[in-house]
Write a protein that holds these residues in place. Structure first.
Motif, short mmCIF file in Angstrom:
data_model
loop_
_atom_site.label_atom_id
_atom_site.label_comp_id
_atom_site.label_asym_id
_atom_site.label_seq_id
_atom_site.Cartn_x
_atom_site.Cartn_y
_atom_site.Cartn_z
N HIS A 83 -2.67 21.82 -1.23
CA HIS A 83 -3.97 22.19 -1.78
C HIS A 83 -4.81 20.96 -2.13
O HIS A 83 -6.03 21.04 -2.14
CB HIS A 83 -3.79 23.06 -3.02
N THR A 84 -4.15 19.85 -2.41
CA THR A 84 -4.87 18.63 -2.81
C THR A 84 -4.41 17.46 -1.93
O THR A 84 -3.40 17.55 -1.24
CB THR A 84 -4.59 18.26 -4.28
N LEU A 85 -5.15 16.36 -2.02
CA LEU A 85 -4.72 15.15 -1.30
C LEU A 85 -3.39 14.64 -1.85
O LEU A 85 -2.57 14.11 -1.11
CB LEU A 85 -5.79 14.07 -1.40
N GLY A 86 -3.18 14.81 -3.14
CA GLY A 86 -1.90 14.43 -3.74
C GLY A 86 -0.75 15.23 -3.14
O GLY A 86 0.33 14.68 -2.87
N ASP A 87 -0.96 16.53 -2.90
CA ASP A 87 0.05 17.36 -2.25
C ASP A 87 0.36 16.83 -0.85
O ASP A 87 1.52 16.76 -0.44
CB ASP A 87 -0.42 18.81 -2.11
N LEU A 88 -0.69 16.49 -0.12
CA LEU A 88 -0.51 15.97 1.23
C LEU A 88 0.24 14.65 1.23
O LEU A 88 1.16 14.45 2.02
CB LEU A 88 -1.86 15.83 1.94
N ALA A 89 -0.09 13.76 0.32
CA ALA A 89 0.60 12.47 0.22
C ALA A 89 2.07 12.68 -0.13
O ALA A 89 2.95 12.02 0.44
CB ALA A 89 -0.08 11.58 -0.81
N PRO A 125 -6.31 11.86 -5.75
CA PRO A 125 -5.14 12.74 -5.61
C PRO A 125 -5.42 14.20 -5.98
O PRO A 125 -4.88 15.11 -5.35
CB PRO A 125 -4.12 12.13 -6.57
N GLU A 126 -6.28 14.42 -6.96
CA GLU A 126 -6.55 15.79 -7.39
C GLU A 126 -7.64 16.48 -6.57
O GLU A 126 -7.92 17.67 -6.76
CB GLU A 126 -6.93 15.81 -8.88
N ALA A 127 -8.27 15.77 -5.64
CA ALA A 127 -9.31 16.36 -4.80
C ALA A 127 -8.71 17.45 -3.91
O ALA A 127 -7.72 17.24 -3.23
CB ALA A 127 -9.97 15.29 -3.94
N LEU A 170 -3.18 7.05 3.22
CA LEU A 170 -3.83 8.31 3.59
C LEU A 170 -5.33 8.23 3.29
O LEU A 170 -6.16 8.62 4.12
CB LEU A 170 -3.19 9.47 2.83
N ARG A 171 -5.65 7.71 2.14
CA ARG A 171 -7.06 7.57 1.74
C ARG A 171 -7.82 6.68 2.72
O ARG A 171 -8.94 7.01 3.15
CB ARG A 171 -7.12 6.99 0.33
N ALA A 172 -7.23 5.56 3.11
CA ALA A 172 -7.87 4.65 4.06
C ALA A 172 -8.05 5.33 5.42
O ALA A 172 -9.11 5.21 6.05
CB ALA A 172 -7.04 3.37 4.21
N LEU A 173 -7.06 6.08 5.85
CA LEU A 173 -7.13 6.78 7.14
C LEU A 173 -8.26 7.81 7.11
O LEU A 173 -9.05 7.89 8.06
CB LEU A 173 -5.78 7.46 7.42
N LEU A 174 -8.35 8.58 6.05
CA LEU A 174 -9.38 9.62 5.96
C LEU A 174 -10.77 9.02 5.88
O LEU A 174 -11.72 9.55 6.48
CB LEU A 174 -9.11 10.52 4.74
N ALA A 175 -10.92 7.93 5.17
CA ALA A 175 -12.23 7.27 5.08
C ALA A 175 -12.63 6.68 6.42
O ALA A 175 -13.77 6.81 6.85
CB ALA A 175 -12.19 6.19 3.99
N MET A 219 0.86 -1.18 0.00
CA MET A 219 0.00 0.00 0.00
C MET A 219 0.90 1.24 0.00
O MET A 219 1.75 1.38 0.86
CB MET A 219 -0.90 -0.03 1.24
N ASN A 220 0.70 2.13 -0.97
CA ASN A 220 1.54 3.33 -1.02
C ASN A 220 0.99 4.41 -0.08
O ASN A 220 -0.06 4.24 0.55
CB ASN A 220 1.67 3.83 -2.46
N THR A 221 1.70 5.52 -0.01
CA THR A 221 1.33 6.59 0.92
C THR A 221 -0.07 7.12 0.65
O THR A 221 -0.86 7.30 1.58
CB THR A 221 2.36 7.74 0.84
#
Length: 86
Positions: free
Chosen positions: A65-71, A24-26, A7-12, A1-3
């Motif tokens: 600004h995006t989830l991709g930036d955070l990852a 990623p672009e959200a 992150l997506r699993a944690l947020l969900a 599982m990548n970063t």
């Protein structure tokens, strides 16, 4: 599982965000992640990834600004961790 996937699993799981919206672009704004929620998320990120987020909130708001930036930011912090001796 990548970063991003972690992150997506944690947020969900911990923030009750719809998995299909977590792309990623959200943008954080579109996901209704305000400054208080971002602080809560960063505490969970620190626990999940065993990192310390050293930046000030204002700096993060400017950079992320995006989830991709955070990852990508998390990836950078993980890569900067000292390596355990073999």
């Amino acid at each position: 599982m990548n970063t991003f996937e972690r992150l997506r699993a944690l947020l969900a799981r911990d923030f009750d965000l719809a998995p299909e919206a977590l792309q990623p672009e959200a943008t954080l704004e579109n996901l209704e992640i305000d400054s208080l929620r971002m602080i809560e998320i960063l505490f969970c990120v620190e626990d999940e990834f065993k990192i310390v987020v050293p930046a000030e909130h204002a700096e993060l708001k400017e950079r992320l600004h995006t989830l991709g930036d955070l990852a990508a930011y998390i990836d950078g912090l993980v890569q900067a961790l000292p390596k355990a001796p073999a």
